[in-house]
Write an enzyme that holds these catalytic residues in place. Structure first.
Site, PDB file in Angstrom:
ATOM      1  N   ARG A 180       0.662  -1.256   0.123  1.00 55.76           N
ATOM      2  CA  ARG A 180       0.112   0.107   0.263  1.00 55.76           C
ATOM      3  C   ARG A 180       0.813   1.267   0.219  1.00 55.76           C
ATOM      4  O   ARG A 180       0.436   2.221   0.655  1.00 55.76           O
ATOM      5  CB  ARG A 180      -0.765  -0.126   1.188  1.00 55.76           C
ATOM      6  CG  ARG A 180      -2.095  -0.843   1.212  1.00 55.76           C
ATOM      7  CD  ARG A 180      -2.811  -0.902  -0.072  1.00 55.76           C
ATOM      8  NE  ARG A 180      -4.070  -1.784   0.173  1.00 55.76           N
ATOM      9  CZ  ARG A 180      -4.239  -2.982  -0.045  1.00 55.76           C
ATOM     10  NH1 ARG A 180      -2.968  -3.634  -0.657  1.00 55.76           N
ATOM     11  NH2 ARG A 180      -5.185  -3.831   0.044  1.00 55.76           N
ATOM     12  N   SER A 250     -10.585   0.144   2.972  1.00 57.48           N
ATOM     13  CA  SER A 250      -9.702  -0.266   4.123  1.00 57.48           C
ATOM     14  C   SER A 250      -9.268   1.211   4.569  1.00 57.48           C
ATOM     15  O   SER A 250      -8.438   1.787   3.905  1.00 57.48           O
ATOM     16  CB  SER A 250      -8.391  -0.921   3.802  1.00 57.48           C
ATOM     17  OG  SER A 250      -8.868  -2.229   3.557  1.00 57.48           O
ATOM     18  N   GLU A 345      -4.496   4.160   5.584  1.00 56.42           N
ATOM     19  CA  GLU A 345      -4.458   4.034   4.016  1.00 56.42           C
ATOM     20  C   GLU A 345      -4.703   4.974   3.254  1.00 56.42           C
ATOM     21  O   GLU A 345      -3.762   5.359   2.169  1.00 56.42           O
ATOM     22  CB  GLU A 345      -4.859   2.715   3.879  1.00 56.42           C
ATOM     23  CG  GLU A 345      -4.547   2.064   2.527  1.00 56.42           C
ATOM     24  CD  GLU A 345      -5.534   1.130   1.824  1.00 56.42           C
ATOM     25  OE1 GLU A 345      -5.538  -0.013   2.713  1.00 56.42           O
ATOM     26  OE2 GLU A 345      -6.059   1.107   0.995  1.00 56.42           O
TER      27      GLU A 345
HETATM   28  N1  EPU Z   1     -11.461  -9.675  10.447  1.00 52.10           N
HETATM   29  C1  EPU Z   1     -12.052  -9.664  11.574  1.00 52.10           C
HETATM   30  N2  EPU Z   1     -13.116  -8.757  11.681  1.00 52.10           N
HETATM   31  C2  EPU Z   1     -13.229  -7.678  10.869  1.00 52.10           C
HETATM   32  C3  EPU Z   1     -12.507  -7.685   9.659  1.00 52.10           C
HETATM   33  C4  EPU Z   1     -11.678  -8.677   9.440  1.00 52.10           C
HETATM   34  O1  EPU Z   1     -12.117 -10.500  12.403  1.00 52.10           O
HETATM   35  O2  EPU Z   1     -14.173  -6.712  11.002  1.00 52.10           O
HETATM   36  C5  EPU Z   1     -10.282 -10.595  10.158  1.00 52.10           C
HETATM   37  C6  EPU Z   1     -10.984 -11.977   9.499  1.00 52.10           C
HETATM   38  O3  EPU Z   1     -10.519 -12.985  10.086  1.00 52.10           O
HETATM   39  C7  EPU Z   1     -10.470 -11.864   8.288  1.00 52.10           C
HETATM   40  C8  EPU Z   1      -9.198 -11.297   8.486  1.00 52.10           C
HETATM   41  O4  EPU Z   1      -9.396 -10.348   9.626  1.00 52.10           O
HETATM   42  O5  EPU Z   1     -10.141 -13.356   7.685  1.00 52.10           O
HETATM   43  C9  EPU Z   1      -8.713 -10.348   7.092  1.00 52.10           C
HETATM   44  O6  EPU Z   1      -9.857  -9.869   6.722  1.00 52.10           O
HETATM   45  P1  EPU Z   1     -10.097  -9.628   5.044  1.00 52.10           P
HETATM   46  O7  EPU Z   1      -9.992 -10.978   4.332  1.00 52.10           O
HETATM   47  O8  EPU Z   1     -11.469  -9.017   4.954  1.00 52.10           O
HETATM   48  O9  EPU Z   1      -8.879  -8.649   4.550  1.00 52.10           O
HETATM   49  P2  EPU Z   1      -8.323  -7.354   5.273  1.00 52.10           P
HETATM   50  O10 EPU Z   1      -6.959  -7.621   5.680  1.00 52.10           O
HETATM   51  O11 EPU Z   1      -9.261  -6.843   5.987  1.00 52.10           O
HETATM   52  C10 EPU Z   1      -7.053  -6.676   3.038  1.00 52.10           C
HETATM   53  C11 EPU Z   1      -7.097  -5.672   2.257  1.00 52.10           C
HETATM   54  C12 EPU Z   1      -8.046  -5.332   1.439  1.00 52.10           C
HETATM   55  C13 EPU Z   1      -8.309  -6.392   0.458  1.00 52.10           C
HETATM   56  C14 EPU Z   1      -8.548  -7.762   1.468  1.00 52.10           C
HETATM   57  C15 EPU Z   1      -8.545  -9.037   0.530  1.00 52.10           C
HETATM   58  C16 EPU Z   1      -5.650  -3.956   3.639  1.00 52.10           C
HETATM   59  C17 EPU Z   1      -5.637  -2.658   4.459  1.00 52.10           C
HETATM   60  N3  EPU Z   1      -6.808  -4.258   3.072  1.00 52.10           N
HETATM   61  O12 EPU Z   1      -8.418  -6.448   3.871  1.00 52.10           O
HETATM   62  O13 EPU Z   1      -7.803  -3.989   0.736  1.00 52.10           O
HETATM   63  O14 EPU Z   1      -9.731  -6.443  -0.283  1.00 52.10           O
HETATM   64  O15 EPU Z   1      -7.381  -7.890   2.156  1.00 52.10           O
HETATM   65  O16 EPU Z   1      -7.191  -9.067   0.083  1.00 52.10           O
HETATM   66  O17 EPU Z   1      -4.662  -4.617   3.082  1.00 52.10           O
HETATM   67  C18 EPU Z   1      -8.466  -1.770   0.467  1.00 52.10           C
HETATM   68  O18 EPU Z   1      -6.856  -1.748   0.509  1.00 52.10           O
HETATM   69  O19 EPU Z   1      -9.122  -0.715   0.451  1.00 52.10           O
HETATM   70  C19 EPU Z   1      -9.073  -3.037   0.673  1.00 52.10           C
HETATM   71  C20 EPU Z   1     -10.356  -3.212   0.693  1.00 52.10           C
END
Ligand code: EPU
Length: 365
Positions: A180, A250, A345
């Site tokens: 990012r 995010s 971000e």
């Molecule tokens: N989780 C929770 N509670 C929540 C959200 C997430 O417990 O409210 C846990 C879940 O266990 C989940 C893990 O966190 O398995 C990861 O969540 P998720 O797969 O939704 O991915 P993320 O890490 O929250 C990142 C990117 C997203 C991207 C997704 C999928 C960043 C900052 N964000 O989110 O990117 O779509 O992975 O690869 O790296 C963005 O940058 O705007 C964005 C949406």
């Protein structure tokens, strides 16, 4: 300074006439904060963009370029000229063998580009479906999802130097692309504006299905289209559509901690969600915020999205004041609980990083 812009002519005069004053940016950022641009214009060709930059340079105005406004936190009126990038055009070159080189103008819509490539049967962008915003914004924060980042397919970035008007290509490996992050958010912020990108795709490629939550829901031998459709489905289930609920995706990056810090945290919080990353671990910031009790909370017209705690939403606020307070509270509570600093971000405007012109020129070398 050696200016290479042409002198005032009829075309420049027309472009000058298209510059508007004191325009609300509410419809140009997906948080819908209603701050104003001192001067505002739309660039729909490289010539128009050059003329706008020449105008700004002549009157010593700062220039801010925005694409889809989906990774922006506007927290005050923006001085100088705000240019919306609407440069369009897609050009594909098939090389012998397996390779496709795609040159895409910065103002093209990112998701439409992904859909176009998937319909052509070209591999590389399918995991990056449904990310809001424009093509030119993609390298700025090195967009990524489901195990793929634009860095993995980006060959070159075409830029314009806003001071000299020079247009040239920079190799992707020189752009400081990281999780990012890129030089476009850092040392190049006030000098280089992205006008196009060159992406390398494959006619016969391998699908990347390592991200849990995606692979679990796909058939055993998924097609390119299956992956694209599943990414769209998973994203729509978890993330709010900015057209119906104002947000910038995010709001925090997933923090990276050392192996030692990870061990300590894992001992205290056995359910901690984390992934190996370089020498340390990446923590799921969504999990940290969720476990700290923030998910679904609302606060003076803004809040934490009920299905994904990493996303802050704006229900009705016209200014960013409440959001900034909410951000500070979340950061403090995550720090108190886990000893982890969350980093924002989206890019903030007005930028705190405008440098003076002389420094700008030096930082480019
Ligand atoms: N989780 C929770 N509670 C929540 C959200 C997430 O417990 O409210 C846990 C879940 O266990 C989940 C893990 O966190 O398995 C990861 O969540 P998720 O797969 O939704 O991915 P993320 O890490 O929250 C990142 C990117 C997203 C991207 C997704 C999928 C960043 C900052 N964000 O989110 O990117 O779509 O992975 O690869 O790296 C963005 O940058 O705007 C964005 C949406």
């Amino acid at each position: 300074m050696n200016m290479r812009f042409s002198s005032r002519d009829c075309f420049s005069q027309n472009v000058e006439d298209s510059i508007q004053k004191n325009i609300s940016l509410a419809t140009y950022n997906t948080f819908r904060f209603a701050y104003r641009a001192e001067f505002f214009a739309i660039a729909d060709s490289l010539d128009v963009l050059k003329a706008l930059l020449a105008w700004a340079s002549r009157f010593k105005h700062e220039v801010t370029m925005i694409g889809g406004g989906s990774n922006l936190l506007i927290s005050g009126d923006v001085k100088g000229l705000v240019i919306v990038n609407r440069l369009t055009g897609i050009n594909a070159r098939e090389h012998s063998g397996n390779l496709i080189s795609l040159t895409v103008a910065a103002g093209e819509n990112w998701h439409q580009l992904v859909e176009f490539t998937v319909n052509q049967g070209w591999f590389g962008l399918e995991n990056l479906a449904l990310i809001p915003g424009t093509v030119g914004a993609a390298p700025v924060q090195n967009i990524g999802a489901y195990g793929v980042e634009i860095k993995d397919v980006l060959a070159r970035v075409q830029v314009i130097n806003r001071l000299s008007g020079d247009v040239y290509w920079v190799n992707a490996r020189d752009c400081g692309l990281a999780y990012r992050d890129s030089h476009f958010k850092g040392k190049w912020l006030s000098t280089l504006l992205i006008t196009a990108v060159e992406i390398s795709l494959k006619k016969q490629g391998r699908l990347l299905l390592t991200y849990g939550g995606l692979s679990d829901r796909l058939p055993a031998q998924p097609s390119l289209k299956n992956v694209f459709d599943m990414v769209c489905q998973v994203r729509s289930e978890k993330l709010p559509d900015p057209k119906t609920l104002a947000n910038a995706g995010s709001f925090f990056k997933n923090p990276i901690v050392s192996q030692d810090q990870h061990e300590v945290l894992k001992a205290r919080f056995p359910n901690l969600v984390s992934f190996r990353f370089e020498d340390g671990f990446k923590l799921a910031a969504g999990w940290l915020i969720d476990q700290a009790g923030w998910k679904g909370k609302q606060f003076h017209g803004v809040g934490v999205y009920e299905k994904q705690a990493l996303v802050l939403v704006n229900y009705k606020d016209e200014t960013a004041d409440s959001l900034l307070l909410l951000e500070a509270e979340i950061k403090q509570s995550v720090y108190d609980l886990y000893g982890v600093n969350l980093e924002r971000e989206p890019v903030q405007l007005p930028s705190l990083m405008y440098l003076d012109h002389a420094t700008n020129l030096e930082t480019l070398n």
